[in-house]
Design a protein around this motif. Structure first.
Motif, mmCIF file in Angstrom:
data_model
loop_
_atom_site.group_PDB
_atom_site.id
_atom_site.type_symbol
_atom_site.label_atom_id
_atom_site.label_comp_id
_atom_site.label_asym_id
_atom_site.label_seq_id
_atom_site.Cartn_x
_atom_site.Cartn_y
_atom_site.Cartn_z
ATOM 1 N N SER A 23 -24.409 -22.453 -64.105
ATOM 2 C CA SER A 23 -23.782 -21.838 -62.920
ATOM 3 C C SER A 23 -24.528 -20.574 -62.509
ATOM 4 O O SER A 23 -23.927 -19.583 -62.104
ATOM 5 N N ASP A 25 -27.600 -19.313 -60.058
ATOM 6 C CA ASP A 25 -28.354 -19.781 -58.902
ATOM 7 C C ASP A 25 -29.495 -18.848 -58.513
ATOM 8 O O ASP A 25 -29.395 -17.627 -58.670
ATOM 9 N N ASN A 26 -30.572 -19.461 -57.979
ATOM 10 C CA ASN A 26 -31.672 -18.746 -57.323
ATOM 11 C C ASN A 26 -32.387 -17.749 -58.218
ATOM 12 O O ASN A 26 -32.742 -16.651 -57.784
ATOM 13 N N ALA A 48 -26.440 -24.982 -62.168
ATOM 14 C CA ALA A 48 -27.588 -24.066 -62.091
ATOM 15 C C ALA A 48 -28.458 -24.572 -60.947
ATOM 16 O O ALA A 48 -29.220 -25.516 -61.104
ATOM 17 N N ASN A 49 -28.327 -23.986 -59.764
ATOM 18 C CA ASN A 49 -28.929 -24.513 -58.542
ATOM 19 C C ASN A 49 -29.960 -23.566 -57.943
ATOM 20 O O ASN A 49 -29.798 -22.347 -57.992
ATOM 21 N N GLY A 50 -31.015 -24.155 -57.369
ATOM 22 C CA GLY A 50 -31.988 -23.368 -56.633
ATOM 23 C C GLY A 50 -32.855 -22.462 -57.479
ATOM 24 O O GLY A 50 -33.371 -21.460 -56.993
ATOM 25 N N ASN A 51 -33.056 -22.809 -58.730
ATOM 26 C CA ASN A 51 -33.881 -22.004 -59.626
ATOM 27 C C ASN A 51 -35.324 -22.495 -59.614
ATOM 28 O O ASN A 51 -35.592 -23.645 -59.265
ATOM 29 N N SER A 74 -27.190 -30.345 -61.822
ATOM 30 C CA SER A 74 -27.687 -29.213 -61.047
ATOM 31 C C SER A 74 -28.461 -29.732 -59.840
ATOM 32 O O SER A 74 -28.807 -30.901 -59.775
ATOM 33 N N ASN A 77 -33.646 -27.556 -58.048
ATOM 34 C CA ASN A 77 -34.474 -26.743 -58.946
ATOM 35 C C ASN A 77 -35.928 -27.188 -58.839
ATOM 36 O O ASN A 77 -36.211 -28.367 -58.620
#
Length: 123
Positions: A23, A25-26, A48-51, A74, A77
């Motif tokens: 959880s 992000d970025n 865990a998004n946009g990493n 997720s 990524n």
């Protein structure tokens, strides 16, 4: 948003990862070394998004089900220019929009894959 650069993270416990994002992000990890020879090198899961992981080494051991990169549940990524080692180098499961580009994925386990895509993934 957090940026980790030119760093080393090492874990020696099988239940943990050198990098663990849940959880989160970025975030960006670049030019770093992430190792857990008893667990996963990097683990991105449960939102865990946009990493991004860029020009980094992700290393896990060759014991079954140990991944240099493990992405689960997720989205969006990005892994670029990475060197990834593990029994299966990278596993992406139940995730969408994962991009792995310009990377070397090396499986060290007997009969293992460089890249595994699990159920529910659209990448």
């Amino acid at each position: 948003m957090t940026v980790v650069a030119f760093s080393t993270a090492v874990s020696r416990h099988g239940s943990f990862s050198a990098l663990y994002l849940e959880s989160a992000d970025n975030n960006t990890v670049r030019d770093s070394y992430l190792e857990n020879l008893s667990g996963h090198g990097a683990r991105l899961e449960a939102g865990a998004n946009g990493n991004a992981i860029i020009r980094s080494t992700l290393a896990a051991g060759n014991t079954a089900d140990r991944y240099g990169l493990f992405v689960s549940a997720s989205s969006s990524n990005t892994i670029l220019g990475a060197t990834v080692y593990g029994s299966t180098a990278a596993l992406v499961s139940a995730s969408t929009g994962t991009v792995i580009g310009g990377s070397r994925l090396t499986a060290s386990g007997a009969g293992a894959s460089g890249l595994g895509l699990g159920g529910g993934s659209v990448n």
